[in-house]
Write an enzyme that holds these catalytic residues in place. Structure first.
Site, PDB file in Angstrom:
ATOM      1  CD  GLU A  14      17.242  21.645 -12.708  1.00  0.00           C
ATOM      2  OE1 GLU A  14      16.051  21.273 -12.674  1.00  0.00           O
ATOM      3  OE2 GLU A  14      18.166  20.967 -12.209  1.00  0.00           O
ATOM      4  CD  GLU A  15      20.014  18.880 -10.559  1.00  0.00           C
ATOM      5  OE1 GLU A  15      19.106  18.905  -9.695  1.00  0.00           O
ATOM      6  OE2 GLU A  15      20.022  18.083 -11.498  1.00  0.00           O
TER       7      GLU A  15
ATOM      8  CG  ASP B 103      23.370  22.790 -12.471  1.00  0.00           C
ATOM      9  OD1 ASP B 103      22.670  23.004 -13.476  1.00  0.00           O
ATOM     10  OD2 ASP B 103      22.900  22.716 -11.317  1.00  0.00           O
TER      11      ASP B 103
ATOM     12  CG  ASP C  57      19.045  15.609 -13.621  1.00  0.00           C
ATOM     13  OD1 ASP C  57      18.864  16.570 -14.385  1.00  0.00           O
ATOM     14  OD2 ASP C  57      18.626  15.568 -12.448  1.00  0.00           O
TER      15      ASP C  57
END
Length: 488
Positions: A145-146, A78, A115
């Protein structure tokens, strides 16, 4: 120029371009997860996909590497989605519009997602290259993850045999990250009451801020638009009746809010005073942030026609909202006494929304100490309770503790020295990394995080350094070639 196929390393950037064509913001990862599964099946590789859309792909060791210890390559699928106001792209449905000048790659009008798209691209390139000498490769792609490392938390790692993990989720080449903070995503819910109000419809916008990553840039003193909105609304509600209609600030809990907008109804006889308050405080804010955030703008707009507006907050509820945004903490709470210059505990008021009967203020809370993380959360809970609300949490993840002995760190550092002639920087960071979660699930894990130069991640100014990608890719390949040295 939009075509990046001519850039090196071609195999890595080929996959990066393919990934960028698939929408993959946090919470919208099914399509990119399916792409990775299809990639593995086309090559006859063992693959697992779970309900969280995590993907694990296994490639057995190349000839001659059967006795080398397995290596885990890990990144997340993600990305943080943000876009300029004039960008017409729908990031939930459309691919990114890649641009390059040969030195850098970026996305027109949006975040790039280097990222952590570049980690996924490098891992796919390693799996795709049958000429690359390598041990058993265990590639792990996690999701969300974010928004709290939710994918890593949900992953069942039972198929993983490796205890050496290369996390490719750092943004500065030559920096080898060996420890990180733990964290949690907390949302404060403050109730509001509504009424009918007659007056002038006004808008207050704070914009032009640099923003940035709340872990690696929280110490730079940049303004947070949500926090500034609290100062402005507090000044307004102290002197004039304010009936709020909506507040929209920030994009993600882990991004420093670069813009916040509030709409409200103010009685006609108080509008001129409200404008004076905003102008005076706006000038003071611009002066205060002239160095750290020189682009700060405070914009006041008003509709000269008085109307009756329903579903606006009562004046008392508006003061409660202003109190919340003014008093709720933000920024650095403590510094490490052991590592000079390292933030130990912080929190970022990343997203503020007022709608559907409540103000929600969403935080990324970070700390290297679990006790201080609990202390900050307790402060949020107590203050929110005093305002008549409550706090909810998701994505709690542990800190990744520093290991004095690390064979993987020694190998990567040696490869870096020989390839660049420079000494790598070994550091702990205040940002969160999934290595902490994996260390908790895989006893004896030896992990390190690295990556190419990515500039201004989580903003629409994000750029990826092409030459740095190539050097980082060569480093990863050389570590895999020398993986036999990891054996005891």
């Amino acid at each position: 120029m939009s075509d990046i196929s001519h850039l090196q390393p071609k195999n890595v950037l080929h996959f990066f371009e393919a990934l960028c064509a698939i929408p993959h913001g946090s919470g919208n990862t099914r399509a990119i997860s399916d792409y990775c599964v299809a990639f593995a099946k086309e090559r006859g590789l063992a693959v697992w996909q779970d309900e969280a859309n995590n993907v694990v792909i296994i490639k057995e060791a190349a000839p001659g590497y059967e006795s080398a210890p397995a290596v885990i390559l890990q990144g997340h699928l993600d990305m943080v989605c943000d876009q300029d106001k004039d960008c017409d792209l729908d990031m939930t449905k459309d691919g990114l519009r890649l641009r390059t000048d040969g030195a850098y790659v970026w996305a027109e009008g949006t975040t790039l997602g280097g990222d952590d798209g570049i980690a996924v691209a490098m891992a796919l390139a390693a799996l795709d290259d049958d000429s690359l000498p390598h041990p058993r490769l265990e590639v792990v792609f996690t999701t969300d993850e974010e928004t709290g490392m939710l994918g890593a938390a949900a992953l069942n790692p039972s198929m993983l045999t490796g205890r050496f993990l290369l996390n490719i989720d750092s943004e500065v080449e030559g920096v080898l990250t060996v420890s990180c903070a733990g964290g949690v995503r907390g949302t404060c819910h403050v109730p509001v009451d509504y009424c009918d109000a007659e007056g002038v419809f006004c808008g207050l916008i704070i914009k032009g801020l640099i923003g940035g990553h709340s872990g690696v840039e929280i110490h730079k003193g940049r303004a947070n638009a949500n926090q500034l909105m609290g100062r402005l609304l507090s000044a307004l509600t102290a002197e004039v009746p304010v009936h709020l209609a909506a507040i929209v600030g920030g994009q993600a809990d882990n991004a420093i809010a670069g813009e916040c907008a509030a709409t409200m109804v103010i009685p006609a006889e108080h509008v001129s005073r409200a404008a004076e308050i905003v102008q005076a405080l706006g000038e003071a804010m611009r002066h205060a942030y002239q160095t750290a955030d020189p682009g700060l703008q405070v914009v006041w707009k008003q509709d000269p026609q008085a109307e009756v507006h329903e579903a606006v907050t009562t004046a008392e509820a508006s003061r409660r909202v202003a109190d919340a945004l003014l008093l709720l903490p933000h920024g650095i709470q403590s510094w490490s006494a052991d590592i000079p210059g390292l933030v130990q505990t912080s929190l970022n008021l990343g997203v503020a929304r007022m709608a559907a009967g409540e103000l929600t203020a969403t935080y990324a809370v970070r700390s290297s100490l679990s006790s201080e993380k609990a202390w900050v959360c307790a402060r949020l809970e107590r203050l929110t309770a005093l305002l008549g609300g409550h706090v909810t949490y998701v994505g709690d993840y542990p800190a990744w503790e520093y290991q004095k002995e690390s064979r993987l760190r020694e190998l990567v550092a040696d490869v870096y020295r020989k390839e660049t002639g420079k000494e790598p920087v070994i550091e702990a960071i205040h940002a969160g990394l999934e290595c902490g979660i994996f260390a908790g699930k895989l006893p004896g894990l030896d992990a390190i995080s690295l990556g190419p130069n990515l500039l201004e991640i989580h903003t629409t100014r994000e750029k990826m350094d092409v030459a740095s990608v190539e050097r980082t890719w060569e480093l990863v390949c050389e570590v895999l070639r020398r993986s036999k040295e990891l054996a005891q």
